[in-house]
Scaffold this active site. Structure first.
Site, PDB file in Angstrom:
ATOM      1  N   SER A  68       0.679  -1.149   0.084  1.00  0.00           N
ATOM      2  CA  SER A  68      -0.011   0.073  -0.032  1.00  0.00           C
ATOM      3  C   SER A  68       0.901   1.171   0.037  1.00  0.00           C
ATOM      4  CB  SER A  68      -0.970  -0.048   1.347  1.00  0.00           C
ATOM      5  OG  SER A  68      -1.478   1.248   1.631  1.00  0.00           O
ATOM      6  N   TYR A 100       0.164  -0.234  10.578  1.00  0.00           N
ATOM      7  CA  TYR A 100      -0.151  -0.206   9.225  1.00  0.00           C
ATOM      8  C   TYR A 100       0.924  -0.245   8.214  1.00  0.00           C
ATOM      9  CZ  TYR A 100      -2.601  -0.871   4.685  1.00  0.00           C
ATOM     10  OH  TYR A 100      -3.037  -1.093   3.385  1.00  0.00           O
TER      11      TYR A 100
END
Length: 317
Positions: free
Chosen positions: A161, A187
Site C-alpha cells: 500500500s 499499518y
C-alpha cells in the site's frame, strides 16, 4: 533505478483485472489467493480463473469461501475453483495449509490483510497488523517454497500500500512495546514489510526461478476500509503521505485487482522480481518531487535481509 529502466505496460489506473489478463492462457497453472472472499482478492481470483487457472481461495471462513468459489465458477465457466482454510494469525493453520498442499504452485497472491486496527496482540505478543499482514504471509510463502520452486517460474505477489510511506520497519520496537501505539504507523510498517519481503525473496530464490513483486492496489472501498473510523487528526496525518481520503481516486474492486493480476500473469514480468508497482506500472523511489513511488527504506537490501532473518526467527520460535 533510473526512470528509463522502469517497467511500463499498456495498462493504467482505470484498467480492470479482466482487461489485464485478456489473451493470457493460464490453463494448467495453479494459483492461491489469500483473502479471496471479497474485494480485491475476490476479483484477483476471478481474473485468474477467467484465464483458465486452477484457483484455490485461502480463507478464514470456509462457508463464505465456498460461496465465493461458486460465484467465480459461474461467472467464468471455470469449475477449477477450490477453497482451503487459512488463518494467518494461527501458526498451526498455516502449517496445516502448507502440509496439505500437493504439487507445484505457479502463482501466490498474498492479498489478505487488515488496516488501521485498534491495538491488539497475538498469543505470542506480536502486534496484530504486523503479524497478519507480514508474518502470516511470510510463514505461508516460505512454507510453500518447494511447491513454488517446482512450478519453474513461479510468481509471488505481495499486496502492499502507499500507506507504507508512513513508516519503515522499526526494528527496535516492531510490536509497539516502548512507543505509543498508532494504528496507521503499525499499518505502514506492515506494508513496508510486504515490499521488503518481495525484495529479499526474489534474491534468495532466484535459483528456484521464483520472483516476487509488490504493489499498491489503489483506493478501494473494501470492507476493511469501510470499517475504519477516521478522525480529522488522522486524516491530516494521512494527507502527509498522499493517502488521505480527500485525495484518493477510488477504484472499483475490479480496477484495484488489476495490478495484482498483472504481476501474477503478464509476460512483461518474466524473470522480474523485487520491484514495486502502482496503477499497473512500475514506479521508482518516492522523493519530494513526486506524489507516488516507493520509499527508499522499503527497497533497502540491508533492511530486507534483516527483516527476513528476524521473521524466520519469530515464526520458528
Amino acid at each position: 533505478m533510473s526512470e528509463s529502466s522502469l517497467i511500463t505496460t499498456p495498462f493504467h489506473s482505470k484498467s480492470t483485472a479482466s482487461e489485464v489478463v485478456s489473451g493470457v492462457n493460464l490453463t494448467g497453472r495453479r494459483a492461491v489467493v489469500t483473502g479471496a472472499t471479497s474485494g480485491i482478492g475476490l476479483e484477483s481470483a476471478r481474473a485468474l480463473a477467467e484465464a483458465g487457472a486452477e484457483v484455490t481461495l485461502a480463507v478464514r471462513d470456509i462457508n463464505t469461501g465456498k460461496l465465493a468459489a461458486e460465484d467465480i465458477a459461474v461467472t467464468t465457466g471455470n469449475p477449477l475453483v477450490k477453497v482451503m482454510p487459512l488463518n494467518l494469525i494461527d501458526r498451526s493453520s498455516i502449517t496445516s495449509f502448507v502440509a496439505s498442499w500437493r504439487g507445484p504452485l505457479h502463482i501466490l497472491i498474498n492479498n489478505a490483510g487488515i488496516m488501521a486496527t485498534p491495538e491488539m496482540r497475538t498469543p505470542e505478543g506480536w502486534e496484530f497488523q504486523f503479524a497478519i499482514n507480514h508474518l502470516g504471509h511470510f510463514a505461508l510463502t516460505t512454507g510453500l517454497q518447494d511447491a513454488l520452486a517446482a512450478a519453474d517460474g513461479a510468481r509471488v505477489v505481495s499486496v502492499s500500500s502507499a500507506g507504507h510511506l508512513r513508516s519503515p520497519v522499526v526494528f527496535d520496537d516492531i510490536h509497539f512495546l516502548r512507543r505509543p501505539y498508532d494504528p496507521f504507523l503499525a499499518y505502514g510498517q506492515s506494508k513496508t514489510a510486504n515490499i521488503l519481503f518481495a525484495v529479499e525473496a526474489s534474491k534468495r530464490w532466484a535459483n528456484d526461478g521464483i520472483t516476487a513483486n509488490a504493489l499498491m492496489p489503489g483506493g478501494v472501498r473494501t470492507p476493511g476500509v469501510a470499517r475504519i473510523q477516521v478522525t480529522p487528526e488522522e486524516i491530516a496525518k494521512l494527507n502527509e503521505t498522499r493517502t488521505g481520503y480527500p485525495e484518493i481516486i477510488w477504484k472499483t474492486p475490479e480496477q484495484g485487482a488489476a495490478t495484482s493480476v498483472l504481476l501474477a500473469t503478464s509476460p512483461l514480468l518474466n524473470g522480474i522480481g523485487g520491484r514495486y508497482f502502482e496503477n499497473c506500472n512500475e514506479v521508482g523511489p518516492q522523493d519530494s518531487g513526486n506524489q507516488s513511488g516507493v520509499a527508499p527504506y522499503a527497497i533497502d537490501p540491508e533492511a530486507a535481509v534483516k527483516l527476513w532473518e528476524l521473521s524466520t526467527g519469530m515464526i520458528h520460535s
